[in-house]
Design a protein around this motif. Structure first.
Motif, PDB file in Angstrom:
ATOM      1  N   ALA A 109      20.209  -7.863  13.392  1.00  0.00           N
ATOM      2  CA  ALA A 109      20.011  -6.431  13.191  1.00  0.00           C
ATOM      3  C   ALA A 109      19.798  -5.720  14.521  1.00  0.00           C
ATOM      4  N   ASP A 111      18.093  -2.673  16.283  1.00  0.00           N
ATOM      5  CA  ASP A 111      16.967  -1.778  16.013  1.00  0.00           C
ATOM      6  C   ASP A 111      16.590  -1.040  17.290  1.00  0.00           C
ATOM      7  N   PRO A 113      19.784   1.279  15.357  1.00  0.00           N
ATOM      8  CA  PRO A 113      21.238   1.121  15.368  1.00  0.00           C
ATOM      9  C   PRO A 113      21.869   1.876  16.533  1.00  0.00           C
ATOM     10  N   GLU A 296      27.768   3.935  13.141  1.00  0.00           N
ATOM     11  CA  GLU A 296      26.407   3.431  13.256  1.00  0.00           C
ATOM     12  C   GLU A 296      26.483   1.918  13.121  1.00  0.00           C
ATOM     13  N   GLU A 297      26.169   1.213  14.205  1.00  0.00           N
ATOM     14  CA  GLU A 297      26.206  -0.249  14.191  1.00  0.00           C
ATOM     15  C   GLU A 297      24.821  -0.780  13.838  1.00  0.00           C
ATOM     16  N   TYR A 298      24.692  -1.307  12.634  1.00  0.00           N
ATOM     17  CA  TYR A 298      23.413  -1.833  12.170  1.00  0.00           C
ATOM     18  C   TYR A 298      23.167  -3.260  12.647  1.00  0.00           C
ATOM     19  N   ASP A 299      24.223  -3.955  13.045  1.00  0.00           N
ATOM     20  CA  ASP A 299      24.107  -5.284  13.637  1.00  0.00           C
ATOM     21  C   ASP A 299      24.501  -5.219  15.108  1.00  0.00           C
ATOM     22  N   LYS A 308      27.566  -5.363  10.170  1.00  0.00           N
ATOM     23  CA  LYS A 308      27.267  -4.259   9.268  1.00  0.00           C
ATOM     24  C   LYS A 308      27.275  -2.944  10.041  1.00  0.00           C
ATOM     25  N   LYS A 310      28.162   1.634   9.516  1.00  0.00           N
ATOM     26  CA  LYS A 310      28.568   2.784   8.709  1.00  0.00           C
ATOM     27  C   LYS A 310      29.548   3.591   9.533  1.00  0.00           C
TER      28      LYS A 310
END
Length: 326
Positions: A109, A111, A113, A296-299, A308, A310
């Motif tokens: 993840a 953090d 993103p 938006e890169e969540y990983d 993951k 968006k």
């Protein structure tokens, strides 16, 4: 040329027999594939896509590409010497080995993103490139090479937040950024681009370097994004004239030709030969870019590792702009 790659090709390499290191060229940091990072965008004087002479965008882009092409000769094949990446990540940090022996990403993840604006290359163009790259590199590097997903070929433009300078945003602030970027895409003309050359960097990343034949130049796109995203990090990650995408990442040593011994094998000459073969196949390849993605890169390294994210897909509509030429 616009043939689909054979279905027998796989974008997932097999697990290396020995410990190797991985050097992704994602939209996070140019130093991931060049050990000489160019000055951040903020340190450059403004550029005009319609400039001329030595100060023109085309000249600056050509000069930059020439330097990038020399990186392997100047620094050697660092990706064969093992060790850590520029983010202190090893192959085991980024990949696991599946039961069938295939390497699969170990996603982590991000953090917060990362929020990236990238130009998107349609798979009808990416498939042609990927086919050529695999035809040349797979016979020698099938177990130790990671190919970029052809549905995720992209050109990094501008970050609203990146890992070096995280800019935390609320949902409402993110939506406001998306609307601002959407407004920019209405004024940006689709780009007709041509593959200037393919290079292999000292850190093992195979890159496509592109020139712009018509449309809104990347330098101008980045300038407009800066205007509408004032909270974005002042130090961006790329020279404003750069237009590049990653095709593959080499993870370890190639299979040697039978007549070659390890002690006498010239790796630099060998890799130059493979790159020359790819250039012979696709140098001068033309493509059209008509989408900008707000991602938006969540990983971590989601665009490079199929993580993951968006994605807002925005069409370049060129309203009231005419036909812009660099």
């Amino acid at each position: 040329m616009a043939q689909k790659p054979p279905s027998s090709y796989s974008a997932r390499p097999r697990s290396p027999a020995t410990a190797v290191w991985f050097l992704p060229a994602a939209a996070l940091l140019l130093v991931l594939f060049l050990r000489w990072p160019p000055p951040p965008m903020g340190s450059y004087a403004p550029v005009s896509p319609r400039g001329s002479g030595s100060d023109s965008v085309l000249a600056r882009r050509a000069e930059l590409y020439s330097k990038m092409a020399q990186d392997l000769d100047e620094r050697g094949a660092a990706f064969l010497r093992g060790g850590e990446t520029s983010q202190s990540l090893t192959l085991s940090d980024l990949f696991d080995t599946a039961e069938d022996g295939a390497v699969v990403p170990r996603l982590k993840a991000a953090d917060p993103p990362v929020r990236a604006n990238v130009l998107y290359l349609d798979p009808k163009f990416a498939n042609v490139i990927s086919k050529a790259v695999k035809e040349v590199f797979l016979p020698y590097l099938g177990q130790v090479i990671w190919f970029q997903n052809t549905s995720m070929y992209h050109f990094s433009m501008f970050h609203a937040s990146h890992h070096l300078e995280p800019i935390v945003a609320t949902d409402d602030e993110i939506e406001a950024e998306v609307e601002a970027v959407k407004g920019i895409t209405k004024t940006v003309c689709p780009l007709k681009i041509v593959l200037d050359r393919v290079v292999l960097t000292s850190t093992g990343v195979l890159l496509g370097l592109w020139q712009v034949e018509s449309g809104t130049d990347p330098a101008e796109i980045r300038s407009r994004l800066r205007e509408v995203l004032p909270r974005a990090p002042q130090k961006q990650l790329y020279d404003p004239v750069l237009l590049h995408t990653s095709f593959a990442r080499i993870l370890g040593h190639p299979k040697l030709p039978q007549e070659q011994s390890v002690s006498s094998f010239d790796h630099i000459k060998f890799f130059h030969g493979l790159v020359a073969q790819v250039n012979e196949k696709i140098r001068g390849f033309q493509a059209t870019v008509s989408e900008l993605w707000y991602v938006e890169e969540y990983d971590v390294l989601a665009l490079a590792l199929n993580g993951k994210m968006k994605v807002r897909k925005l069409h370049l509509s060129c309203n009231n702009q005419g036909n812009e030429n660099p």
